[in-house]
Motif scaffolding. Structure first.
Motif, PDB file in Angstrom:
ATOM      1  N   ALA A 234       0.832  -1.207   0.000  1.00 52.87           N
ATOM      2  CA  ALA A 234       0.000   0.000   0.000  1.00 52.87           C
ATOM      3  C   ALA A 234       0.865   1.255   0.000  1.00 52.87           C
ATOM      4  O   ALA A 234       0.577   2.233  -0.708  1.00 52.87           O
ATOM      5  CB  ALA A 234      -0.937  -0.006   1.201  1.00 52.87           C
ATOM      6  N   VAL A 235       1.934   1.238   0.793  1.00 54.83           N
ATOM      7  CA  VAL A 235       2.858   2.377   0.824  1.00 54.83           C
ATOM      8  C   VAL A 235       3.525   2.553  -0.535  1.00 54.83           C
ATOM      9  O   VAL A 235       3.605   3.676  -1.078  1.00 54.83           O
ATOM     10  CB  VAL A 235       3.919   2.182   1.921  1.00 54.83           C
ATOM     11  CG1 VAL A 235       4.986   3.279   1.845  1.00 54.83           C
ATOM     12  CG2 VAL A 235       3.277   2.178   3.301  1.00 54.83           C
ATOM     13  N   MET A 236       3.998   1.467  -1.108  1.00 54.83           N
ATOM     14  CA  MET A 236       4.681   1.553  -2.401  1.00 54.83           C
ATOM     15  C   MET A 236       3.736   2.026  -3.493  1.00 54.83           C
ATOM     16  O   MET A 236       4.122   2.814  -4.365  1.00 54.83           O
ATOM     17  CB  MET A 236       5.276   0.189  -2.768  1.00 54.83           C
ATOM     18  CG  MET A 236       6.434  -0.252  -1.893  1.00 54.83           C
ATOM     19  SD  MET A 236       7.831   0.895  -1.909  1.00 54.83           S
ATOM     20  CE  MET A 236       8.292   0.815  -3.644  1.00 54.83           C
ATOM     21  N   ALA A 237       2.500   1.561  -3.467  1.00 57.78           N
ATOM     22  CA  ALA A 237       1.527   1.974  -4.486  1.00 57.78           C
ATOM     23  C   ALA A 237       1.289   3.477  -4.414  1.00 57.78           C
ATOM     24  O   ALA A 237       1.230   4.160  -5.451  1.00 57.78           O
ATOM     25  CB  ALA A 237       0.215   1.219  -4.293  1.00 57.78           C
ATOM     26  N   ILE A 265       6.884   1.035   6.853  1.00 56.60           N
ATOM     27  CA  ILE A 265       7.724   2.170   6.477  1.00 56.60           C
ATOM     28  C   ILE A 265       9.170   1.943   6.911  1.00 56.60           C
ATOM     29  O   ILE A 265      10.115   2.168   6.141  1.00 56.60           O
ATOM     30  CB  ILE A 265       7.168   3.475   7.085  1.00 56.60           C
ATOM     31  CG1 ILE A 265       5.828   3.825   6.431  1.00 56.60           C
ATOM     32  CG2 ILE A 265       8.165   4.623   6.912  1.00 56.60           C
ATOM     33  CD1 ILE A 265       5.101   4.979   7.100  1.00 56.60           C
ATOM     34  N   THR A 266       9.358   1.446   8.132  1.00 53.29           N
ATOM     35  CA  THR A 266      10.709   1.171   8.631  1.00 53.29           C
ATOM     36  C   THR A 266      11.412   0.141   7.754  1.00 53.29           C
ATOM     37  O   THR A 266      12.585   0.308   7.377  1.00 53.29           O
ATOM     38  CB  THR A 266      10.653   0.671  10.082  1.00 53.29           C
ATOM     39  OG1 THR A 266      10.071   1.695  10.905  1.00 53.29           O
ATOM     40  CG2 THR A 266      12.042   0.332  10.596  1.00 53.29           C
ATOM     41  N   GLY A 267      10.689  -0.925   7.403  1.00 51.07           N
ATOM     42  CA  GLY A 267      11.278  -1.965   6.559  1.00 51.07           C
ATOM     43  C   GLY A 267      11.632  -1.461   5.173  1.00 51.07           C
ATOM     44  O   GLY A 267      12.692  -1.787   4.627  1.00 51.07           O
ATOM     45  N   LEU A 268      10.767  -0.648   4.596  1.00 52.16           N
ATOM     46  CA  LEU A 268      11.023  -0.100   3.261  1.00 52.16           C
ATOM     47  C   LEU A 268      12.213   0.844   3.265  1.00 52.16           C
ATOM     48  O   LEU A 268      13.001   0.872   2.311  1.00 52.16           O
ATOM     49  CB  LEU A 268       9.772   0.610   2.740  1.00 52.16           C
ATOM     50  CG  LEU A 268       8.587  -0.310   2.405  1.00 52.16           C
ATOM     51  CD1 LEU A 268       7.315   0.506   2.175  1.00 52.16           C
ATOM     52  CD2 LEU A 268       8.895  -1.167   1.172  1.00 52.16           C
ATOM     53  N   ILE A 274      12.374   3.205  -0.242  1.00 51.78           N
ATOM     54  CA  ILE A 274      11.862   4.563  -0.092  1.00 51.78           C
ATOM     55  C   ILE A 274      12.905   5.389   0.643  1.00 51.78           C
ATOM     56  O   ILE A 274      13.816   4.832   1.280  1.00 51.78           O
ATOM     57  CB  ILE A 274      10.506   4.617   0.651  1.00 51.78           C
ATOM     58  CG1 ILE A 274      10.659   4.140   2.103  1.00 51.78           C
ATOM     59  CG2 ILE A 274       9.451   3.797  -0.079  1.00 51.78           C
ATOM     60  CD1 ILE A 274       9.376   4.283   2.923  1.00 51.78           C
ATOM     61  N   GLU A 275      12.780   6.718   0.539  1.00 57.33           N
ATOM     62  CA  GLU A 275      13.707   7.620   1.204  1.00 57.33           C
ATOM     63  C   GLU A 275      12.939   8.664   2.007  1.00 57.33           C
ATOM     64  O   GLU A 275      11.885   9.137   1.573  1.00 57.33           O
ATOM     65  CB  GLU A 275      14.582   8.344   0.176  1.00 57.33           C
ATOM     66  CG  GLU A 275      15.514   7.440  -0.599  1.00 57.33           C
ATOM     67  CD  GLU A 275      16.300   8.187  -1.653  1.00 57.33           C
ATOM     68  OE1 GLU A 275      17.276   7.619  -2.168  1.00 57.33           O
ATOM     69  OE2 GLU A 275      15.929   9.348  -1.975  1.00 57.33           O
ATOM     70  N   LEU A 276      13.479   9.000   3.149  1.00 54.82           N
ATOM     71  CA  LEU A 276      12.948  10.104   3.948  1.00 54.82           C
ATOM     72  C   LEU A 276      13.650  11.367   3.474  1.00 54.82           C
ATOM     73  O   LEU A 276      14.875  11.488   3.589  1.00 54.82           O
ATOM     74  CB  LEU A 276      13.207   9.859   5.435  1.00 54.82           C
ATOM     75  CG  LEU A 276      12.754  10.943   6.413  1.00 54.82           C
ATOM     76  CD1 LEU A 276      11.232  11.079   6.382  1.00 54.82           C
ATOM     77  CD2 LEU A 276      13.235  10.611   7.824  1.00 54.82           C
ATOM     78  N   SER A 281       8.286  13.621   5.098  1.00 55.01           N
ATOM     79  CA  SER A 281       8.001  13.363   3.677  1.00 55.01           C
ATOM     80  C   SER A 281       8.876  12.219   3.146  1.00 55.01           C
ATOM     81  O   SER A 281      10.041  12.079   3.527  1.00 55.01           O
ATOM     82  CB  SER A 281       8.243  14.622   2.840  1.00 55.01           C
ATOM     83  OG  SER A 281       7.318  15.631   3.201  1.00 55.01           O
ATOM     84  N   TYR A 282       8.279  11.444   2.250  1.00 49.21           N
ATOM     85  CA  TYR A 282       8.960  10.286   1.681  1.00 49.21           C
ATOM     86  C   TYR A 282       8.838  10.294   0.167  1.00 49.21           C
ATOM     87  O   TYR A 282       7.925  10.890  -0.412  1.00 49.21           O
ATOM     88  CB  TYR A 282       8.325   8.983   2.214  1.00 49.21           C
ATOM     89  CG  TYR A 282       8.403   8.839   3.724  1.00 49.21           C
ATOM     90  CD1 TYR A 282       9.445   8.111   4.305  1.00 49.21           C
ATOM     91  CD2 TYR A 282       7.448   9.417   4.549  1.00 49.21           C
ATOM     92  CE1 TYR A 282       9.515   7.969   5.683  1.00 49.21           C
ATOM     93  CE2 TYR A 282       7.518   9.279   5.937  1.00 49.21           C
ATOM     94  CZ  TYR A 282       8.551   8.552   6.496  1.00 49.21           C
ATOM     95  OH  TYR A 282       8.636   8.418   7.845  1.00 49.21           O
ATOM     96  N   GLN A 283       9.770   9.590  -0.489  1.00 49.68           N
ATOM     97  CA  GLN A 283       9.720   9.427  -1.942  1.00 49.68           C
ATOM     98  C   GLN A 283      10.420   8.118  -2.317  1.00 49.68           C
ATOM     99  O   GLN A 283      11.070   7.485  -1.474  1.00 49.68           O
ATOM    100  CB  GLN A 283      10.437  10.589  -2.629  1.00 49.68           C
ATOM    101  CG  GLN A 283      11.944  10.621  -2.369  1.00 49.68           C
ATOM    102  CD  GLN A 283      12.656  11.738  -3.092  1.00 49.68           C
ATOM    103  OE1 GLN A 283      12.026  12.699  -3.558  1.00 49.68           O
ATOM    104  NE2 GLN A 283      13.983  11.639  -3.209  1.00 49.68           N
TER     105      GLN A 283
END
Length: 286
Positions: A234-237, A265-268, A274-276, A281-283
Motif C-alpha cells: 500500500a505504501v509503495m503503491a 515504512i521502517t522496513g522499506l 523509499i527515502e525520507l 516526507s517520503y519518496q
C-alpha cells in the motif's frame, strides 16, 4: 526421457518472448527477475514496457533507481527492481555494459542467485549447466524418485539431481527449458495431466500408484491479506502514483493499522525502497 521431453517441448512449448530468436541476454536477465514469484501472464506486458524503456543495462543504469521501482508497478516484491537496477550499474562498471556469460560472474551480480545465474547462462548463452526451479524439482521427484512432492529445496542436492539428467551440451538448453515447461503445464502441483505427459510411461510415481507424499512439507507462505507485506504494498503503491513527495499524514491514510504501517515504512527504508526527504516526507529512491 531427455529426448522425449525435448520433442514434446518443440511441439507443445509456449511461444514466450524470451524464447524468440534474437532475444537479448539483458532481456533474459530482466525476464528472470520479473518471473520470480510472478505469473507469466502478468510479466509479459511489463517486460515489453521495461525493455522498450531500458533496452540495455547502460540505459537502466543511467536512470534513477526509483524509476525502476515505479515501472515495476504491480509485479510485487519491488526489491527485485532495486536489485535489477544495481545489476545494471554493476554490469556497466565491471563488465563493460555486457551481461556476463559465466555462472560465477552472473552470481556476482546483486540479487542473482543459483537459479537466475544458471537460467541466464543456459537460456541466453546456451551453457551446459543444470537449471533448477520448483517445476523441474517436481518432475524429477515424481518421475525419477517416485515422490508426489519435491519437498523443501536443497541447492546442492537439486543441482546434482538435474546434472545427472543433462544430455549432451548441444541438447541441454532445450532439455532444461522442456522439463521446466513440462512441470509448469503438465506435471503440475495439483491435478497433473498424466494422460498427456510424454514420460508418463516411465514415471516412478505413476508406476507406484501415485502414493501420497510422506517427507517434509514445503513452507506455506503466510496469507497476504492483512499482512505486513500488504501494508508495504500500500505504501509503495501510493509513492509510485504520486508525482511529489508524500507526507506522513498522507501515508497514514493509506493503511488503517498504524503500528503495522510503521513497521512497513521502517522496513522499506531499511531495504532502500523509499527515502525520507524531510521530517515527514517520503519518496521513491532518487
Amino acid at each position: 526421457m531427455q529426448q522425449e521431453i525435448i520433442d514434446w517441448f518443440e511441439a507443445e512449448g509456449r511461444d514466450l518472448p524470451w524464447r524468440q530468436p534474437g532475444f537479448t541476454p539483458w532481456g533474459s536477465l530482466v525476464s528472470e527477475f520479473m518471473l520470480q514469484q510472478t505469473p507469466v501472464a502478468r510479466v509479459i506486458p511489463k517486460l515489453e514496457e521495461f525493455l522498450q524503456r531500458w533496452p540495455t543495462p547502460a540505459a537502466l543504469a543511467a536512470s534513477p533507481s526509483g524509476d525502476a521501482v515505479r515501472a515495476w508497478a504491480n509485479l510485487g516484491y519491488p526489491r527485485r527492481a532495486l536489485w535489477l537496477h544495481q545489476c545494471a550499474v554493476t554490469i556497466v562498471e565491471k563488465f563493460k555494459g555486457e551481461v556476463p556469460r559465466d555462472v560465477e560472474d552472473l552470481l556476482s551480480l546483486p540479487g542473482v542467485g543459483p537459479y537466475t545465474a544458471r537460467a541466464v547462462a543456459v537460456f541466453a548463452f546456451g551453457a551446459h549447466e543444470p537449471v533448477v526451479d520448483t517445476n523441474i524439482r517436481r518432475v524429477i521427484a515424481r518421475h525419477n524418485q517416485g515422490n508426489a512432492d519435491q519437498g523443501p529445496p536443497s541447492t546442492q542436492r537439486d543441482l546434482e539431481a538435474m546434472t545427472a539428467l543433462l544430455p549432451s551440451p548441444e541438447k541441454s538448453p532445450a532439455f532444461n527449458a522442456g522439463i521446466m515447461e513440462l512441470g509448469a503445464l503438465v506435471c503440475t502441483a495439483r491435478n497433473p495431466r498424466c494422460d498427456v505427459c510424454p514420460i508418463a510411461h516411465t514415471c516412478a510415481w505413476k508406476k507406484a500408484g501415485y502414493p501420497e507424499h510422506v517427507g517434509p512439507k514445503k513452507t506455506v507462505q503466510k496469507k497476504y491479506e492483512g499482512s505486513d507485506r500488504q501494508a508495504r504494498g500500500a505504501v509503495m503503491a501510493l509513492l509510485r502514483q504520486a508525482q511529489h513527495t508524500v507526507s506522513s499524514e498522507e501515508l497514514q491514510a493509506c493503511w488503517p493499522d498504524h503500528a503495522q504501517l510503521g513497521r512497513a515504512i521502517t522496513g522499506l527504508l531499511q531495504d532502500g525502497l523509499i527515502e525520507l526527504v524531510a521530517d515527514d516526507s517520503y519518496q521513491l529512491p532518487a
